[in-house]
Design an enzyme around this catalytic site. Structure first.
Site, PDB file in Angstrom:
ATOM      1  N   HIS A  45       2.608   0.723 -13.910  1.00  0.00           N
ATOM      2  CA  HIS A  45       3.606  -0.674 -13.381  1.00  0.00           C
ATOM      3  C   HIS A  45       4.828  -0.074 -13.685  1.00  0.00           C
ATOM      4  O   HIS A  45       5.712   0.499 -13.976  1.00  0.00           O
ATOM      5  CB  HIS A  45       3.388  -1.587 -14.837  1.00  0.00           C
ATOM      6  N   ASN A  58      -3.824   2.039 -13.833  1.00  0.00           N
ATOM      7  CA  ASN A  58      -2.926   0.720 -13.758  1.00  0.00           C
ATOM      8  C   ASN A  58      -1.425   1.594 -13.240  1.00  0.00           C
ATOM      9  O   ASN A  58      -0.682   1.946 -14.282  1.00  0.00           O
ATOM     10  CB  ASN A  58      -2.526  -0.862 -13.551  1.00  0.00           C
ATOM     11  N   GLY A  98       1.120  -1.268  -0.147  1.00  0.00           N
ATOM     12  CA  GLY A  98      -0.247   0.252  -0.614  1.00  0.00           C
ATOM     13  C   GLY A  98       0.741   1.657  -0.114  1.00  0.00           C
ATOM     14  O   GLY A  98       0.425   2.317   0.646  1.00  0.00           O
ATOM     15  N   SER A  99       2.014   0.606  -0.668  1.00  0.00           N
ATOM     16  CA  SER A  99       2.668   2.390  -0.267  1.00  0.00           C
ATOM     17  C   SER A  99       2.450   3.207  -1.274  1.00  0.00           C
ATOM     18  O   SER A  99       2.294   5.136  -1.364  1.00  0.00           O
ATOM     19  CB  SER A  99       4.558   2.499  -0.323  1.00  0.00           C
ATOM     20  N   ASN A 100       1.455   2.963  -2.048  1.00  0.00           N
ATOM     21  CA  ASN A 100       1.269   4.119  -3.626  1.00  0.00           C
ATOM     22  C   ASN A 100      -0.044   4.402  -3.272  1.00  0.00           C
ATOM     23  O   ASN A 100      -0.676   5.424  -3.202  1.00  0.00           O
ATOM     24  CB  ASN A 100       0.829   3.184  -5.208  1.00  0.00           C
ATOM     25  N   MET A 119      -3.157  -7.400  -7.502  1.00  0.00           N
ATOM     26  CA  MET A 119      -2.286  -8.480  -8.284  1.00  0.00           C
ATOM     27  C   MET A 119      -3.602  -9.414  -8.896  1.00  0.00           C
ATOM     28  O   MET A 119      -3.540 -10.414  -8.160  1.00  0.00           O
ATOM     29  CB  MET A 119      -1.845  -8.859  -7.068  1.00  0.00           C
ATOM     30  N   ARG A 120      -4.198  -8.778  -9.539  1.00  0.00           N
ATOM     31  CA  ARG A 120      -5.697  -9.992 -10.353  1.00  0.00           C
ATOM     32  C   ARG A 120      -6.007  -9.064 -11.374  1.00  0.00           C
ATOM     33  O   ARG A 120      -5.824  -8.196 -11.928  1.00  0.00           O
ATOM     34  CB  ARG A 120      -7.218  -9.901  -8.795  1.00  0.00           C
TER      35      ARG A 120
END
Length: 171
Positions: free
Chosen positions: A94, A92, A12-14, A77-78
């Protein structure tokens, strides 16, 4: 007021960087997590952010009657199915310069590849992993002698600086 749903599965840092960036702005942030006990939930509690723990198989049922201006994946992560993606705009982040190193462990794979430059990409989400239209990308040099943990730190710093600003531009 704009309303965003951050979707996360891990540390959860982002998520925290996004919450801090929008702290005194007219944006409501909520969190959806698919992993009970994930660290991002502890961050949400500490930051006073409303959160939902939703099994992945229940994602569509949970979201179909809710309305958000933007869905923000931050370590979720899905792979989202078409019916979920049809509910709104999904973005998203990446940790590579797409299309290189799609999928899991991108930083480690870039580090081990011998390439000299990697980076961070923000893109729209499609059904396939890390294939959506690129919104923005930032480069990060892999310096000679740099440890993997140093590269990870540089990548995360770029992410935390970049993602909230891109979200704001999209909103």
């Amino acid at each position: 007021m704009k309303k965003i749903l951050v979707m996360a599965s891990g540390n959860g840092s982002n998520f925290e960087a996004i919450v801090e960036y929008f702290r005194n702005k007219d944006v409501l942030i909520e969190l959806l997590c698919n992993i009970e006990g994930a660290n991002v939930i502890s961050r949400a509690k500490r930051l006073g952010i409303k959160y939902f723990i939703v099994k992945f198989t229940d994602t569509y049922k949970f979201l179909k009657d809710k309305k958000y201006d933007l869905y923000v994946l931050a370590g979720y992560m899905r792979i989202l199915p078409r019916n979920v993606l049809a509910l709104g705009r999904f973005i998203n982040i990446h940790p590579s310069l797409l299309p290189e190193f799609r999928g899991l462990n991108a930083i480690k794979r870039a580090y081990n590849s011998g390439c000299k430059v990697t980076g961070v990409t923000v893109h729209y989400v499609e059904e396939e992993v890390d294939t959506g239209e690129i919104i923005a990308a930032r480069k990060c040099e892999i310096e000679q002698g740099m440890a993997l943990c140093e590269l990870e730190g540089k990548i995360h710093q770029i992410e935390h600086n970049m993602y909230p600003k891109i979200i704001e531009e999209i909103l």
